[in-house]
Structures are given as C-alpha cells and as structure tokens.
Design an enzyme around this catalytic site. Sequence first.
Site, mmCIF file in Angstrom:
data_model
loop_
_atom_site.group_PDB
_atom_site.id
_atom_site.type_symbol
_atom_site.label_atom_id
_atom_site.label_comp_id
_atom_site.label_asym_id
_atom_site.label_seq_id
_atom_site.Cartn_x
_atom_site.Cartn_y
_atom_site.Cartn_z
ATOM 1 N N ASN A 1 -6.886 46.455 -4.002
ATOM 2 C CA ASN A 1 -5.644 46.195 -4.746
ATOM 3 C C ASN A 1 -5.625 47.010 -6.041
ATOM 4 O O ASN A 1 -4.588 47.563 -6.408
ATOM 5 C CB ASN A 1 -5.493 44.699 -5.049
ATOM 6 C CG ASN A 1 -4.898 43.952 -3.873
ATOM 7 O OD1 ASN A 1 -3.694 43.985 -3.658
ATOM 8 N ND2 ASN A 1 -5.753 43.320 -3.082
ATOM 9 N N ARG B 1 -14.038 34.463 -9.646
ATOM 10 C CA ARG B 1 -14.462 33.348 -10.507
ATOM 11 C C ARG B 1 -13.239 32.580 -10.992
ATOM 12 O O ARG B 1 -12.170 33.165 -11.168
ATOM 13 C CB ARG B 1 -15.220 33.867 -11.727
ATOM 14 C CG ARG B 1 -16.418 34.712 -11.395
ATOM 15 C CD ARG B 1 -17.218 34.974 -12.639
ATOM 16 N NE ARG B 1 -17.704 33.730 -13.194
ATOM 17 C CZ ARG B 1 -18.753 33.063 -12.717
ATOM 18 N NH1 ARG B 1 -19.427 33.530 -11.698
ATOM 19 N NH2 ARG B 1 -19.122 31.928 -13.268
ATOM 20 N N ILE B 2 -13.433 31.292 -11.213
ATOM 21 C CA ILE B 2 -12.365 30.491 -11.817
ATOM 22 C C ILE B 2 -12.478 30.654 -13.330
ATOM 23 O O ILE B 2 -13.529 30.397 -13.914
ATOM 24 C CB ILE B 2 -12.492 29.014 -11.387
ATOM 25 C CG1 ILE B 2 -12.284 28.924 -9.868
ATOM 26 C CG2 ILE B 2 -11.479 28.148 -12.134
ATOM 27 C CD1 ILE B 2 -12.461 27.540 -9.288
ATOM 28 N N LEU B 3 -11.403 31.117 -13.936
ATOM 29 C CA LEU B 3 -11.427 31.375 -15.375
ATOM 30 C C LEU B 3 -11.347 30.064 -16.162
ATOM 31 O O LEU B 3 -10.701 29.102 -15.717
ATOM 32 C CB LEU B 3 -10.241 32.246 -15.762
ATOM 33 C CG LEU B 3 -10.282 33.694 -15.259
ATOM 34 C CD1 LEU B 3 -8.916 34.344 -15.451
ATOM 35 C CD2 LEU B 3 -11.360 34.482 -15.987
ATOM 36 N N ASN C 1 -2.037 36.800 -10.434
ATOM 37 C CA ASN C 1 -3.049 36.783 -9.378
ATOM 38 C C ASN C 1 -2.357 37.111 -8.066
ATOM 39 O O ASN C 1 -1.144 36.943 -7.937
ATOM 40 C CB ASN C 1 -3.700 35.395 -9.290
ATOM 41 C CG ASN C 1 -4.812 35.335 -8.258
ATOM 42 O OD1 ASN C 1 -5.581 36.296 -8.114
ATOM 43 N ND2 ASN C 1 -4.908 34.241 -7.529
ATOM 44 N N HIS D 1 -2.852 36.027 -4.049
ATOM 45 C CA HIS D 1 -3.595 35.085 -3.212
ATOM 46 C C HIS D 1 -3.130 35.260 -1.767
ATOM 47 O O HIS D 1 -1.923 35.258 -1.493
ATOM 48 C CB HIS D 1 -3.339 33.652 -3.676
ATOM 49 C CG HIS D 1 -4.018 32.648 -2.808
ATOM 50 N ND1 HIS D 1 -5.379 32.402 -2.888
ATOM 51 C CD2 HIS D 1 -3.556 31.862 -1.803
ATOM 52 C CE1 HIS D 1 -5.707 31.504 -1.984
ATOM 53 N NE2 HIS D 1 -4.625 31.156 -1.307
ATOM 54 N N LEU E 1 -5.776 25.921 -9.819
ATOM 55 C CA LEU E 1 -6.068 27.051 -8.937
ATOM 56 C C LEU E 1 -4.922 27.341 -7.959
ATOM 57 O O LEU E 1 -4.425 26.427 -7.297
ATOM 58 C CB LEU E 1 -7.352 26.747 -8.150
ATOM 59 C CG LEU E 1 -7.932 27.889 -7.332
ATOM 60 C CD1 LEU E 1 -8.454 28.994 -8.225
ATOM 61 C CD2 LEU E 1 -9.037 27.370 -6.416
ATOM 62 N N GLN F 1 -3.142 42.554 3.975
ATOM 63 C CA GLN F 1 -3.577 43.366 2.834
ATOM 64 C C GLN F 1 -2.691 44.606 2.654
ATOM 65 O O GLN F 1 -2.438 45.023 1.519
ATOM 66 C CB GLN F 1 -5.052 43.742 2.962
ATOM 67 C CG GLN F 1 -5.942 42.529 2.634
ATOM 68 C CD GLN F 1 -7.418 42.823 2.634
ATOM 69 O OE1 GLN F 1 -7.876 43.729 3.329
ATOM 70 N NE2 GLN F 1 -8.179 42.051 1.887
ATOM 71 N N GLU G 1 -0.181 43.490 0.485
ATOM 72 C CA GLU G 1 -0.619 43.310 -0.907
ATOM 73 C C GLU G 1 -0.459 44.617 -1.683
ATOM 74 O O GLU G 1 -0.072 44.611 -2.855
ATOM 75 C CB GLU G 1 -2.084 42.864 -0.952
ATOM 76 C CG GLU G 1 -2.287 41.493 -0.329
ATOM 77 C CD GLU G 1 -3.640 40.880 -0.638
ATOM 78 O OE1 GLU G 1 -4.641 41.628 -0.690
ATOM 79 O OE2 GLU G 1 -3.698 39.637 -0.820
HETATM 80 C C1 GRF Z 1 -7.342 40.425 -1.797
HETATM 81 O O1 GRF Z 1 -7.067 40.531 -0.448
HETATM 82 C C2 GRF Z 1 -6.664 39.250 -2.448
HETATM 83 O O2 GRF Z 1 -5.753 38.604 -1.620
HETATM 84 C C3 GRF Z 1 -7.750 38.289 -2.773
HETATM 85 O O3 GRF Z 1 -8.933 39.009 -2.842
HETATM 86 C C4 GRF Z 1 -8.803 40.195 -2.087
HETATM 87 C C5 GRF Z 1 -9.407 41.277 -2.909
HETATM 88 O O4 GRF Z 1 -9.524 42.485 -2.230
HETATM 89 N N1 GRF Z 1 -7.417 37.581 -3.985
HETATM 90 P P1 GRF Z 1 -9.750 43.837 -3.029
HETATM 91 O O5 GRF Z 1 -10.983 43.648 -3.893
HETATM 92 O O6 GRF Z 1 -8.529 44.107 -3.834
HETATM 93 O O7 GRF Z 1 -9.990 44.866 -1.963
#
Ligand code: GRF
Length: 218
Positions: free
Chosen positions: A19, A96-98, A112, A114, A149, A176, A179
């Site tokens: 990402n 990690r949970i902040l 974020n 998800h 969360l 992905q 994403e």
């Molecule tokens: C992503 O697919 C996202 O949905 C999740 O963690 C993954 C991270 O992948 N939160 P990358 O490190 O961006 O390849």
Amino acid sequence: MSDAERLRVVVLISGNGTNLQAIIDAQTKGKLDIEIVGVLSDRADAFGLKRAANAGIHTEIIDPKGFHTPEAFDAALAGTLEGLKPDLVVLAGYMRILADSIVNAYQSRMLNIHPSLLPAYPGLDTYKRALEAGESLHGTTVHFVIPQLDSGPPILQYRVQIGGSETEPELRKRVQQGEYIIYPQAIGWIADGRLTVHKGRIMLDGEELLKPVVIDQS
Ligand code: GRF
C-alpha cells in the site's frame, strides 16, 4: 503546489508495504500532491522500509522491543510523529494497536485501511472468515481511526464478488488490487481539500458523507 503547501504525510508500516508503494507510485506519477515526510516501522525487517528508502523517503524504526515499558515506546512514537509535523498519518499494514493518546492527538487526521467491508469483520483473518461464512461480497475499507479498533467512520470501500471456489490467496489478491486504488484516492481527496471534517461531520465535495463511497470491482 509548493513544498510548504503540500499535505505532510507520515506512513506507518510493519511489513511488505505494497500500500505504501501504491501511495508512492501515485505521487511519483503526479496523481497525488503530497509530501511523504516519513515512513515509520515497528519492525526492522519490514520490506516497506526498502521501498521508502528507494524512493528517497526518510525512515525510522521504532521497535517496541527496544523499550522497557509500553509507555516508553508510546512516548518515543508520539515524539517522532510530532517531530515530523504530519498533517495526515496513514496506517498501511501497521500491525500494532496505537495508544489512545496517539490516536486522539491525530483525530480526523489518521487513516487506516482494513481488509473488509466494515463494519463487517473487524480484526484479523478477514478473508478466511468471509469465505467460511459463505459471503458473496468482500472488500476493503479506508476509514478514519478512532480508539476503538477498526470502527472509525468509513470513507471509501472497494467491493468484490466472491467466486464459488475462490481460495483465500485469490480473494486477497483481488481485494488488495482495490486497496492500491482506494487508498491513494482517499488521501488525494484530503490533499485536494475535497474531504474535510468540521465539528465531527465528514464532508466530501461540500456534502456530508454519511456512508462510504463504494467502488465495485469492474
Ligand atoms: C493490507 O492488505 C491492509 O488491508 C492491511 O494490511 C495489509 C498490509 O499490506 N491493513 P502491505 O504491507 O501494504 O503490503
């Protein structure tokens, strides 16, 4: 836009950083007018650190193992973030949970992504859980971060139809790909001043965003 006016973005990662790469690529291609002022990782072996270094971005490792207490780690992370003066903090696979204090310091300025169609499937193993439940749809959500969360207001979702015999890796790959479209897009909306938060109301192009914009895989 001059450097002084560009949205200052800090990205937090723990792993591969695909990402992060999508965000860097969008910026390099001139599609995203931001300055990535730092990439922070909680793990020294996160491949995303190499991606950042290749793009000439400042990196720092803040590994909780290097601190005696969780509070000391939180203070180090908070201090590093503060020093980078981000307008926006982007969690991109940060595992990690902040601390609430950090989340609250960046209220409406922390995103974020998800891998589910929130509010469905917060937490881990979303692909497996969606497949086991026999869902016909799955996807991924960009949302503002709040202390609870995976619960902050959603901004943008990418939705895919689940095929009959689809495996977890196949589904993950398709989600992905989405994403890499929606994360740069949501950040771009903020960078361009299209997405704002006024008194807790999220506004997109002057209209209140009461539910996320949904993009379906074509
Ligand atoms: C992503 O697919 C996202 O949905 C999740 O963690 C993954 C991270 O992948 N939160 P990358 O490190 O961006 O390849």
